[in-house]
Motif scaffolding. Structure first.
Motif, PDB file in Angstrom:
ATOM      1  N   GLY A   9      56.272  55.921  46.463  1.00  0.00           N
ATOM      2  CA  GLY A   9      56.817  54.662  46.184  1.00  0.00           C
ATOM      3  C   GLY A   9      55.723  53.555  46.671  1.00  0.00           C
ATOM      4  O   GLY A   9      55.622  52.593  46.201  1.00  0.00           O
ATOM      5  N   ILE A  10      55.448  54.042  47.990  1.00  0.00           N
ATOM      6  CA  ILE A  10      54.358  52.988  48.441  1.00  0.00           C
ATOM      7  C   ILE A  10      53.052  52.876  47.770  1.00  0.00           C
ATOM      8  O   ILE A  10      52.573  51.836  47.648  1.00  0.00           O
ATOM      9  CB  ILE A  10      53.827  53.555  50.177  1.00  0.00           C
ATOM     10  N   ILE A  11      52.562  54.041  47.046  1.00  0.00           N
ATOM     11  CA  ILE A  11      51.347  53.916  46.388  1.00  0.00           C
ATOM     12  C   ILE A  11      51.590  53.082  45.230  1.00  0.00           C
ATOM     13  O   ILE A  11      50.707  52.307  44.762  1.00  0.00           O
ATOM     14  CB  ILE A  11      50.773  55.408  46.200  1.00  0.00           C
ATOM     15  N   ILE A  12      52.787  53.481  44.620  1.00  0.00           N
ATOM     16  CA  ILE A  12      53.047  52.738  43.405  1.00  0.00           C
ATOM     17  C   ILE A  12      53.106  51.362  43.585  1.00  0.00           C
ATOM     18  O   ILE A  12      52.657  50.449  42.716  1.00  0.00           O
ATOM     19  CB  ILE A  12      54.305  53.173  42.781  1.00  0.00           C
ATOM     20  N   LEU A  13      53.581  50.966  44.864  1.00  0.00           N
ATOM     21  CA  LEU A  13      53.675  49.418  45.261  1.00  0.00           C
ATOM     22  C   LEU A  13      52.421  48.937  45.120  1.00  0.00           C
ATOM     23  O   LEU A  13      52.175  47.942  44.636  1.00  0.00           O
ATOM     24  CB  LEU A  13      54.534  49.402  46.597  1.00  0.00           C
ATOM     25  N   PHE A  14      51.253  49.466  45.747  1.00  0.00           N
ATOM     26  CA  PHE A  14      50.044  49.097  45.866  1.00  0.00           C
ATOM     27  C   PHE A  14      49.450  48.889  44.386  1.00  0.00           C
ATOM     28  O   PHE A  14      48.675  47.902  44.117  1.00  0.00           O
ATOM     29  CB  PHE A  14      49.005  50.002  46.716  1.00  0.00           C
ATOM     30  N   ALA A  15      49.931  49.681  43.591  1.00  0.00           N
ATOM     31  CA  ALA A  15      49.481  49.526  42.294  1.00  0.00           C
ATOM     32  C   ALA A  15      49.906  48.295  41.739  1.00  0.00           C
ATOM     33  O   ALA A  15      49.310  47.733  40.679  1.00  0.00           O
ATOM     34  CB  ALA A  15      49.794  50.863  41.373  1.00  0.00           C
ATOM     35  N   TRP A  16      51.095  48.004  41.947  1.00  0.00           N
ATOM     36  CA  TRP A  16      51.865  47.037  41.432  1.00  0.00           C
ATOM     37  C   TRP A  16      51.256  45.711  41.959  1.00  0.00           C
ATOM     38  O   TRP A  16      51.170  44.758  41.349  1.00  0.00           O
ATOM     39  CB  TRP A  16      53.288  47.100  42.084  1.00  0.00           C
ATOM     40  N   LEU A  17      50.892  45.736  43.265  1.00  0.00           N
ATOM     41  CA  LEU A  17      50.348  44.537  44.007  1.00  0.00           C
ATOM     42  C   LEU A  17      48.660  44.310  43.625  1.00  0.00           C
ATOM     43  O   LEU A  17      48.312  43.099  43.204  1.00  0.00           O
ATOM     44  CB  LEU A  17      50.735  44.677  45.282  1.00  0.00           C
ATOM     45  N   SER A  18      47.973  45.540  43.931  1.00  0.00           N
ATOM     46  CA  SER A  18      46.427  44.923  43.906  1.00  0.00           C
ATOM     47  C   SER A  18      45.651  45.254  42.516  1.00  0.00           C
ATOM     48  O   SER A  18      45.951  46.361  42.110  1.00  0.00           O
ATOM     49  CB  SER A  18      45.750  45.766  44.941  1.00  0.00           C
ATOM     50  N   PRO A  19      44.928  44.441  42.123  1.00  0.00           N
ATOM     51  CA  PRO A  19      44.078  44.541  40.804  1.00  0.00           C
ATOM     52  C   PRO A  19      43.076  45.618  41.307  1.00  0.00           C
ATOM     53  O   PRO A  19      41.972  45.284  42.248  1.00  0.00           O
ATOM     54  CB  PRO A  19      43.639  43.312  40.682  1.00  0.00           C
ATOM     55  N   SER A  20      43.073  46.753  40.784  1.00  0.00           N
ATOM     56  CA  SER A  20      41.951  47.720  41.550  1.00  0.00           C
ATOM     57  C   SER A  20      40.431  47.361  41.243  1.00  0.00           C
ATOM     58  O   SER A  20      39.921  47.432  41.823  1.00  0.00           O
ATOM     59  CB  SER A  20      42.264  49.268  40.647  1.00  0.00           C
ATOM     60  N   ASN A  21      40.248  47.176  39.812  1.00  0.00           N
ATOM     61  CA  ASN A  21      38.725  46.878  39.534  1.00  0.00           C
ATOM     62  C   ASN A  21      38.670  45.630  38.687  1.00  0.00           C
ATOM     63  O   ASN A  21      37.696  45.960  37.775  1.00  0.00           O
ATOM     64  CB  ASN A  21      38.047  48.046  38.869  1.00  0.00           C
ATOM     65  N   ALA A  22      39.385  44.623  38.906  1.00  0.00           N
ATOM     66  CA  ALA A  22      39.353  43.651  38.241  1.00  0.00           C
ATOM     67  C   ALA A  22      38.071  42.915  38.328  1.00  0.00           C
ATOM     68  O   ALA A  22      37.459  42.796  39.479  1.00  0.00           O
ATOM     69  CB  ALA A  22      40.460  42.611  38.504  1.00  0.00           C
ATOM     70  N   LEU A  23      37.951  41.619  37.557  1.00  0.00           N
ATOM     71  CA  LEU A  23      36.863  40.758  37.639  1.00  0.00           C
ATOM     72  C   LEU A  23      37.155  39.902  38.784  1.00  0.00           C
ATOM     73  O   LEU A  23      38.132  39.684  39.322  1.00  0.00           O
ATOM     74  CB  LEU A  23      37.115  39.849  36.579  1.00  0.00           C
ATOM     75  N   TYR A  24      35.897  39.613  39.676  1.00  0.00           N
ATOM     76  CA  TYR A  24      35.909  38.745  40.671  1.00  0.00           C
ATOM     77  C   TYR A  24      35.032  37.531  40.612  1.00  0.00           C
ATOM     78  O   TYR A  24      34.046  37.722  39.828  1.00  0.00           O
ATOM     79  CB  TYR A  24      35.781  39.642  42.128  1.00  0.00           C
ATOM     80  N   PHE A  25      35.284  36.540  41.431  1.00  0.00           N
ATOM     81  CA  PHE A  25      34.307  35.302  41.519  1.00  0.00           C
ATOM     82  C   PHE A  25      34.389  34.818  43.007  1.00  0.00           C
ATOM     83  O   PHE A  25      35.215  35.239  43.852  1.00  0.00           O
ATOM     84  CB  PHE A  25      34.761  34.503  40.487  1.00  0.00           C
ATOM     85  N   HIS A  26      33.412  34.014  43.270  1.00  0.00           N
ATOM     86  CA  HIS A  26      33.273  33.584  44.617  1.00  0.00           C
ATOM     87  C   HIS A  26      33.895  32.064  44.647  1.00  0.00           C
ATOM     88  O   HIS A  26      33.561  31.469  43.585  1.00  0.00           O
ATOM     89  CB  HIS A  26      31.921  33.643  45.227  1.00  0.00           C
TER      90      HIS A  26
END
Lengths: 220, 231
Positions: A9-26
């Motif tokens: 459940g916790i790991i699925i929660l992290f999947a739900w929350l964090s974009p794993s390898n999304a585009l980033y910018f400064h």
């Protein structure tokens, strides 16, 4: 097996929350970055972001700086604010559009202390999902007790529904575009005729006026 | 006996965690991850975006300038090793594919520094594909969903759903054809407009010149005619 459930459940929660390898910018301290999403009505949008702060000592970006949040502001096509909230260093915001058009999603950091940034920048990983991409299929499977085949069929139906919605919206936009084009066409025509007429009338008036002027001054 | 049970439970927990983490990665990376943004690029500024890629994957970047005087922007794509893969100066749209990709962060920059006044609205899309032979695709659902029960399943249900999808897609295609015809018509209308604007503007110019010449000529004639010595 009982232990694995909350772990999973916790790991699925992290999947739900964090974009794993999304585009980033400064993003700078007082800088505001805005993104525009043109969407039909009754469409759900989920945005997930993750921030990292540049650490000069370590020479790299730190994970999840506490106390540093992002302020998210979302405006609808009529520039009315539909969401204006503060989130932590990792956040998830969601909204559903009620009018079709350009929605603006703006992010800026809520840091007031210059020291926090220390001349560096904040790295923001951002992921915005629209429409049927917002559906959480494992959750739907669990809720409606669907088999894999049924789940796939449900996904296909959702995708197709979304395509149809976007096409209907496209039709509406195209109609507006056509009306603008036709009105431009009319305007160009009328203005050109008006200009030509004014030009001729002005020319004749000038000549008449000058002729009477010269006659009055006894030059002619 | 007890320790053996703990071991197998621990192993199962470990395996399940690995599995779920890969689900996590799949949900993030997936076989193909598509990110698209539309943003305002202020005049005189450069904005950069970074995308992490894995070794031997593929990266596709497509961008279009949708608003702003001139409808053009400078674009650069830099690989993780600092090598400039693409460099375009003042273009209105472009598409670049990198295959195979290196491990690291690719940098895309949009440059509006040549413009002093106008803000540009840029749309761009980045499609990253994970490693080939990535079999995680949709297998994870097999375990998340209920087990298949073929006894309850009727072929009719599948057929009905497929039919529904088929009808929707047909409708979609028809709508698309109609929109395509409208777009073509609008485009021809605008092209005609361009021709008409050019033509009537030059006509207008001719009229201006004619009127000016006539004025000057008539004025001079006024003087010439009455050049009679007054007693």
């Amino acid at each position: 097996m009982m232990l694995t459930a909350p772990g999973a459940g916790i790991i699925i929660l992290f999947a739900w929350l964090s974009p794993s390898n999304a585009l980033y910018f400064h993003i700078g301290e007082t800088e505001k970055k805005c993104f525009i999403e043109e969407i039909p009505d009754e469409t759900m949008v989920i945005g997930k972001y993750r921030t990292q702060l540049w650490d000069k000592q370590m020479g790299s970006f730190l994970q999840a700086t506490p106390g540093l949040g992002m302020h998210v502001e979302i405006k609808d096509p009529d520039t009315k604010i539909i969401l204006s909230r503060q989130y932590g260093s990792d956040g998830r915001f969601t909204f559903t559009s009620h009018t079709p058009g350009e929605h603006q999603i703006c992010l800026h950091s809520n840091s007031t202390k210059m020291a926090l940034f220390a001349g560096g920048k904040l790295r923001v990983h951002l992921d915005i999902q629209v429409g049927e991409h917002t559906n959480n299929y494992p959750e739907i499977a669990a809720k409606d007790k669907l088999t894999e085949l049924q789940l796939r069929a449900r996904q296909l139906l959702d995708q197709v529904e979304q395509i149809q919605k976007e096409q209907n919206y496209q039709q509406y936009r195209e109609e507006r575009f056509r009306m603008t084009s036709e009105s431009t066409n009319q305007h160009v025509l009328w203005w050109s005729i008006a200009q030509t007429l004014i030009l001729i009338v002005t020319g004749i008036w000038q000549l008449k006026h000058l002729k009477s002027f010269f006659e009055a001054k006894k030059l002619v | 006996m007890g320790s053996m049970f703990d071991l197998s439970a621990a192993v199962r927990l470990y395996l399940l965690s690995c599995f779920v983490v890969s689900v996590d990665i799949t949900l993030g990376l997936g076989q193909s991850q598509d990110t698209e943004f539309t943003f305002q690029l202020p005049a005189g500024r450069t904005e950069c975006f970074y995308q992490t890629a894995t070794k031997n994957g593929s990266l596709e970047v497509e961008y279009q300038v949708i608003a702003g005087a001139g409808l053009d922007v400078g674009f650069t794509l830099i690989s993780p090793s600092g090598y400039k893969l693409a460099s375009e100066f003042r273009t209105s749209d472009g598409i670049h594919t990198v295959e195979p990709t290196e491990d690291g962060d690719y940098r895309l920059c949009f440059d509006n520094s040549f413009s002093k006044l106008s803000e540009k609205m840029v749309f761009f899309e980045v499609i990253v594909e994970g490693q080939p032979g990535d079999a995680w695709g949709d297998e994870e659902w097999a375990d998340m969903a209920e087990p298949e029960s073929m006894v309850e399943y009727k072929l009719e249900d599948i057929r009905e759903t497929m039919d529904s999808v088929h009808r929707h897609l047909e409708r979609s295609r028809q709508l698309q054809t109609m929109l395509r015809a409208f777009e073509a018509r609008d485009r021809y209308l605008l092209e005609d407009n361009l021709w008409r604007v050019s033509f009537w503007s030059s006509m207008s110019l001719l009229v201006i010149l004619t009127v000016a010449v006539t004025q000057v000529y008539t004025l001079r004639r006024l003087f010439d005619d009455k050049r009679v010595c007054k007693p």
